[in-house]
Design a protein around this motif. Sequence first.
Motif, mmCIF file in Angstrom:
data_model
loop_
_atom_site.group_PDB
_atom_site.id
_atom_site.type_symbol
_atom_site.label_atom_id
_atom_site.label_comp_id
_atom_site.label_asym_id
_atom_site.label_seq_id
_atom_site.Cartn_x
_atom_site.Cartn_y
_atom_site.Cartn_z
ATOM 1 N N GLU A 156 9.283 5.329 -8.021
ATOM 2 C CA GLU A 156 10.535 5.174 -7.279
ATOM 3 C C GLU A 156 10.606 6.236 -6.192
ATOM 4 O O GLU A 156 10.249 7.387 -6.401
ATOM 5 C CB GLU A 156 11.733 5.321 -8.221
ATOM 6 C CG GLU A 156 11.840 4.209 -9.219
ATOM 7 C CD GLU A 156 13.016 4.406 -10.166
ATOM 8 O OE1 GLU A 156 13.861 5.283 -9.921
ATOM 9 O OE2 GLU A 156 13.066 3.674 -11.160
ATOM 10 N N GLY A 157 11.047 5.836 -5.021
ATOM 11 C CA GLY A 157 11.166 6.755 -3.894
ATOM 12 C C GLY A 157 9.911 6.881 -3.057
ATOM 13 O O GLY A 157 9.916 7.549 -2.032
ATOM 14 N N THR B 34 10.697 1.752 1.397
ATOM 15 C CA THR B 34 10.787 2.698 0.292
ATOM 16 C C THR B 34 10.899 1.915 -0.996
ATOM 17 O O THR B 34 11.686 0.962 -1.079
ATOM 18 C CB THR B 34 12.030 3.607 0.458
ATOM 19 O OG1 THR B 34 11.945 4.275 1.714
ATOM 20 C CG2 THR B 34 12.124 4.622 -0.660
ATOM 21 N N ALA B 35 10.124 2.311 -2.002
ATOM 22 C CA ALA B 35 10.205 1.670 -3.317
ATOM 23 C C ALA B 35 11.466 2.185 -4.006
ATOM 24 O O ALA B 35 11.584 3.376 -4.286
ATOM 25 C CB ALA B 35 8.967 1.984 -4.144
ATOM 26 N N ILE B 36 12.409 1.305 -4.275
ATOM 27 C CA ILE B 36 13.670 1.686 -4.901
ATOM 28 C C ILE B 36 13.539 1.679 -6.417
ATOM 29 O O ILE B 36 14.104 2.505 -7.108
ATOM 30 C CB ILE B 36 14.801 0.735 -4.449
ATOM 31 C CG1 ILE B 36 14.943 0.766 -2.928
ATOM 32 C CG2 ILE B 36 16.115 1.072 -5.129
ATOM 33 C CD1 ILE B 36 15.246 2.140 -2.360
ATOM 34 N N GLN C 26 6.749 -5.339 -11.078
ATOM 35 C CA GLN C 26 7.445 -5.709 -9.849
ATOM 36 C C GLN C 26 8.011 -4.466 -9.188
ATOM 37 O O GLN C 26 8.360 -3.498 -9.856
ATOM 38 C CB GLN C 26 8.556 -6.713 -10.136
ATOM 39 C CG GLN C 26 8.015 -8.008 -10.692
ATOM 40 C CD GLN C 26 9.077 -9.088 -10.754
ATOM 41 O OE1 GLN C 26 10.268 -8.840 -10.628
ATOM 42 N NE2 GLN C 26 8.618 -10.313 -10.952
ATOM 43 N N VAL C 27 8.087 -4.513 -7.859
ATOM 44 C CA VAL C 27 8.584 -3.393 -7.069
ATOM 45 C C VAL C 27 9.696 -3.891 -6.165
ATOM 46 O O VAL C 27 9.528 -4.874 -5.442
ATOM 47 C CB VAL C 27 7.460 -2.796 -6.185
ATOM 48 C CG1 VAL C 27 7.967 -1.610 -5.404
ATOM 49 C CG2 VAL C 27 6.249 -2.427 -7.014
ATOM 50 N N ARG D 94 0.834 -1.203 0.000
ATOM 51 C CA ARG D 94 0.000 0.000 0.000
ATOM 52 C C ARG D 94 0.863 1.246 0.000
ATOM 53 O O ARG D 94 1.833 1.335 0.743
ATOM 54 C CB ARG D 94 -0.907 0.001 1.229
ATOM 55 C CG ARG D 94 -1.840 1.192 1.308
ATOM 56 C CD ARG D 94 -2.734 1.119 2.516
ATOM 57 N NE ARG D 94 -2.052 1.372 3.761
ATOM 58 C CZ ARG D 94 -1.801 2.581 4.262
ATOM 59 N NH1 ARG D 94 -2.149 3.662 3.609
ATOM 60 N NH2 ARG D 94 -1.185 2.699 5.413
ATOM 61 N N GLN D 95 0.486 2.196 -0.848
ATOM 62 C CA GLN D 95 1.108 3.512 -0.835
ATOM 63 C C GLN D 95 0.308 4.412 0.091
ATOM 64 O O GLN D 95 -0.875 4.173 0.343
ATOM 65 C CB GLN D 95 1.092 4.134 -2.233
ATOM 66 C CG GLN D 95 2.178 3.648 -3.130
ATOM 67 C CD GLN D 95 2.128 4.388 -4.449
ATOM 68 O OE1 GLN D 95 1.400 4.003 -5.331
ATOM 69 N NE2 GLN D 95 2.910 5.440 -4.554
ATOM 70 N N HIS D 96 0.924 5.476 0.558
ATOM 71 C CA HIS D 96 0.254 6.438 1.428
ATOM 72 C C HIS D 96 -0.980 7.005 0.716
ATOM 73 O O HIS D 96 -0.904 7.442 -0.425
ATOM 74 C CB HIS D 96 1.211 7.568 1.799
ATOM 75 C CG HIS D 96 0.597 8.582 2.693
ATOM 76 N ND1 HIS D 96 0.267 8.307 3.997
ATOM 77 C CD2 HIS D 96 0.237 9.862 2.469
ATOM 78 C CE1 HIS D 96 -0.266 9.383 4.530
ATOM 79 N NE2 HIS D 96 -0.287 10.338 3.629
#
Length: 110
Positions: free
Chosen positions: A63-64, A80-82, A88-89, A34-36
């Motif tokens: 990213e980030g 953190t998503a690099i 894919q993440v 989940r993202q914010h």
Amino acid sequence: MGYMNSQFRRVEPALIEQRKAFRHPVQIQRTAIRQHGKNARKGELVDVSIYGCRVASDSMIAEGSRVWLRFEGSSPITATAIWCRDGQVGCRFDETLDQKLFRSLALINE
């Protein structure tokens, strides 16, 4: 003589592994990402180390971005998503993964 023949030979770029620890391949489908400010999406945990993981998911994450991951039987884990590509993440955990949780994830083979 060897130098003259090799100076024009094409060499592929080296793949440099920049991870701090080996990622253990897993296949855990009961994963949520989940993202914010967004709803949680289903995902599949592809590999994991105590520092990060790779999740296959249909959600596009920049990213980030800050993300929250939940594996079966775990509390939400902040990361953190690099990178994000091809569904894919790659995530880096904010804190190293608890050893007990890591062992349970690395031993599951669905």
